[in-house]
Motif scaffolding. Structure first.
Motif, PDB file in Angstrom:
ATOM      1  N   LEU A 164       0.642  -1.308  -0.037  1.00 12.53           N
ATOM      2  CA  LEU A 164      -0.067   0.207  -0.446  1.00 12.53           C
ATOM      3  C   LEU A 164       1.383   1.548  -0.287  1.00 12.53           C
ATOM      4  O   LEU A 164       0.193   2.134  -0.602  1.00 12.53           O
ATOM      5  CB  LEU A 164      -1.076   0.047   0.505  1.00 12.53           C
ATOM      6  N   ALA A 165       2.071   1.433   0.432  1.00 12.28           N
ATOM      7  CA  ALA A 165       2.641   2.236   0.762  1.00 12.28           C
ATOM      8  C   ALA A 165       3.446   2.555  -0.720  1.00 12.28           C
ATOM      9  O   ALA A 165       3.858   3.922  -1.022  1.00 12.28           O
ATOM     10  CB  ALA A 165       3.932   1.920   1.356  1.00 12.28           C
ATOM     11  N   ALA A 167       2.331   1.696  -3.513  1.00 10.37           N
ATOM     12  CA  ALA A 167       0.837   2.300  -4.364  1.00 10.37           C
ATOM     13  C   ALA A 167       0.548   3.621  -3.659  1.00 10.37           C
ATOM     14  O   ALA A 167       0.265   4.146  -5.437  1.00 10.37           O
ATOM     15  CB  ALA A 167       0.253   1.033  -4.411  1.00 10.37           C
ATOM     16  N   GLY A 168       0.842   3.641  -2.851  1.00  8.56           N
ATOM     17  CA  GLY A 168      -0.523   5.084  -2.788  1.00  8.56           C
ATOM     18  C   GLY A 168       0.778   6.276  -2.403  1.00  8.56           C
ATOM     19  O   GLY A 168       0.481   7.515  -3.542  1.00  8.56           O
ATOM     20  N   GLY A 169       2.277   6.040  -2.236  1.00  9.92           N
ATOM     21  CA  GLY A 169       3.208   6.588  -2.394  1.00  9.92           C
ATOM     22  C   GLY A 169       3.237   7.427  -4.388  1.00  9.92           C
ATOM     23  O   GLY A 169       3.384   8.162  -4.215  1.00  9.92           O
ATOM     24  N   PHE A 171       0.972   7.078  -5.548  1.00  8.01           N
ATOM     25  CA  PHE A 171      -0.539   7.910  -6.627  1.00  8.01           C
ATOM     26  C   PHE A 171      -0.362   9.310  -6.039  1.00  8.01           C
ATOM     27  O   PHE A 171      -0.698  10.295  -6.246  1.00  8.01           O
ATOM     28  CB  PHE A 171      -2.117   7.040  -5.889  1.00  8.01           C
ATOM     29  N   MET A 172       0.143   9.739  -4.594  1.00 13.51           N
ATOM     30  CA  MET A 172       0.405  10.834  -4.241  1.00 13.51           C
ATOM     31  C   MET A 172       1.546  11.473  -5.427  1.00 13.51           C
ATOM     32  O   MET A 172       1.358  13.150  -5.244  1.00 13.51           O
ATOM     33  CB  MET A 172       0.794  11.127  -2.577  1.00 13.51           C
ATOM     34  N   LEU A 199      11.622   5.810  -3.458  1.00 12.45           N
ATOM     35  CA  LEU A 199      10.568   5.549  -2.523  1.00 12.45           C
ATOM     36  C   LEU A 199      11.135   3.786  -2.463  1.00 12.45           C
ATOM     37  O   LEU A 199      10.963   3.278  -1.371  1.00 12.45           O
ATOM     38  CB  LEU A 199       9.653   5.067  -3.125  1.00 12.45           C
TER      39      LEU A 199
END
Lengths: 218, 218
Positions: A164-165, A167-169, A171-172, A199
């Motif tokens: 999640l980190a 994918a979320g990173g 996206f951010m 990342l």
DNA sequence: TTTCCGACTGATCGACCGGTCAGGTTGGAA
DNA sequence: TTCCAACCTGACCGGTCGATCAGTCGGAAA
């Protein structure tokens, strides 16, 4: 009547119909389903309004066709994960970088997907979006678990949180690309591939190639 | 006419007007600006349609009032970052956990903010959303840089990437909460505070509040 | 040629949109 | 008691929505 929207046709489409699809994709992504009228689409596609209905039957059908196209496009990302013959580490890193590149190259796709994800729970739209993201995340998660078994990832880290980190990173970064520059000391925009490497590096130094500092490398 | 929407009034609002605000918040969050009609709002708030206009002047004004409320709510998160007297590590961890809790407690707020962020670039809506997220991220980033100066964060990790990973990971959890359970081996839902801890731990083991020994870091 | 079919269009429909308006109701100051 | 301002409503407005329909056109089949 027309073919059911479920049919996997990318085949014979009139030039006009193709223009309608392209215009719809952009407009729906920018303004959402309710923010776009058939008139808007017809005008952008340089087609009569009635012709839109002739080809797609209804507004809902047209939107569904767009979403299907988006889901198909997003699904192809997985191939890189499976087919690649390089090491697991590389595959993870490549996935992260490719994921970000895909988002940056076709932002409309991302926005459409995001809107689909914002649909209320237990709707077909929402479920379809979840299906796409589930497949994608599961593949990445399995890779990370595989990495952990190989001892390249500390045993006490949670692969799911790591997934999640990543994918979320990404996206951010995609969403905030425009304002990240001012967070840098030098005020210069953050290069996507540099960010991707940063990342990967911070999340699991083991994945990075050891002692190399995170500077620009050819 | 009515007071300008810019006035920071949370003051005397009729009971009916308050109901309109609450109904609007939910509906706008779920369906977006164009997906909600004043009729829908009036019906949900058990108020005549004309009364909505009496209190808020126009649909756009009502939406602006909602967004202002959301921005204010999201802004208060920063206080925890600054005021806390505990260590920097704890502050980072608390921020991450609190951020996730806030999202889970008031999902409508998140959806409204997300829709605002999806507005086209260089619009006032979009700029306002960026302002909110900029303030929030900058504070977190400064904390992390501070942490790095203290030597509690490896010198070669990128604080910015770390910031986005935390924020993005939280957002991913929020969005995918419903489907994360099936990623677990035991099939049980992932507890938010557990996830928060996992997220902090994997990103930088040093930050983890537990008495973890200096990690192997290899 | 004639027939026929799919692509395409302008005109039009009823429904619903955001917004207005005249007027009814109420509570407190004068 | 009078009056006024704010709260609130039903009825209504012009405009736009998604969708329909009758009909034109061009090319392939008969």
């Amino acid at each position: 009547m027309h073919e059911s929207a479920a049919s996997p046709q990318t085949e014979a489409r009139t030039e006009a119909a193709q223009r309608v699809l392209e215009a719809s994709k952009i407009l729906f992504a920018e303004r959402g389903y309710d923010g776009v009228s058939i008139r808007d689409i017809a005008e952008k596609a340089k087609v009569s309004k009635a012709n839109v209905f002739h080809h797609f039957g209804s507004k809902a059908n047209l939107y569904a066709a767009i979403l299907e196209q988006v889901a198909e496009q997003l699904g192809t990302k997985l191939d890189v994960l499976r087919d690649s013959s390089c090491s697991v580490q590389e595959r993870v890193a490549r996935f992260a970088e490719l994921d970000l590149q895909d988002q940056l190259e076709d932002p409309h796709c991302v926005y459409l997907f995001l809107r689909q994800l914002m649909a209320p729970n237990n709707t077909e739209q929402r479920r379809k979006a979840e299906q796409v993201i589930r497949d994608s995340l599961r593949s990445l998660l399995q890779l990370l678990e595989q990495l952990q078994e190989q001892g390249e990832l500390p045993a006490d880290t949670d692969p799911l949180a790591l997934t999640l980190a990543i994918a979320g990173g990404n996206f951010m970064y995609f969403q905030l690309q425009g304002i990240l520059a001012e967070f840098q000391r030098d005020g210069r925009p953050v290069d996507p591939s540099t960010f991707s490497r940063s990342l990967m590096h911070l999340i699991t130094p083991a994945v990075n190639n050891g002692p190399t500092p995170p500077t620009t490398r050819g």
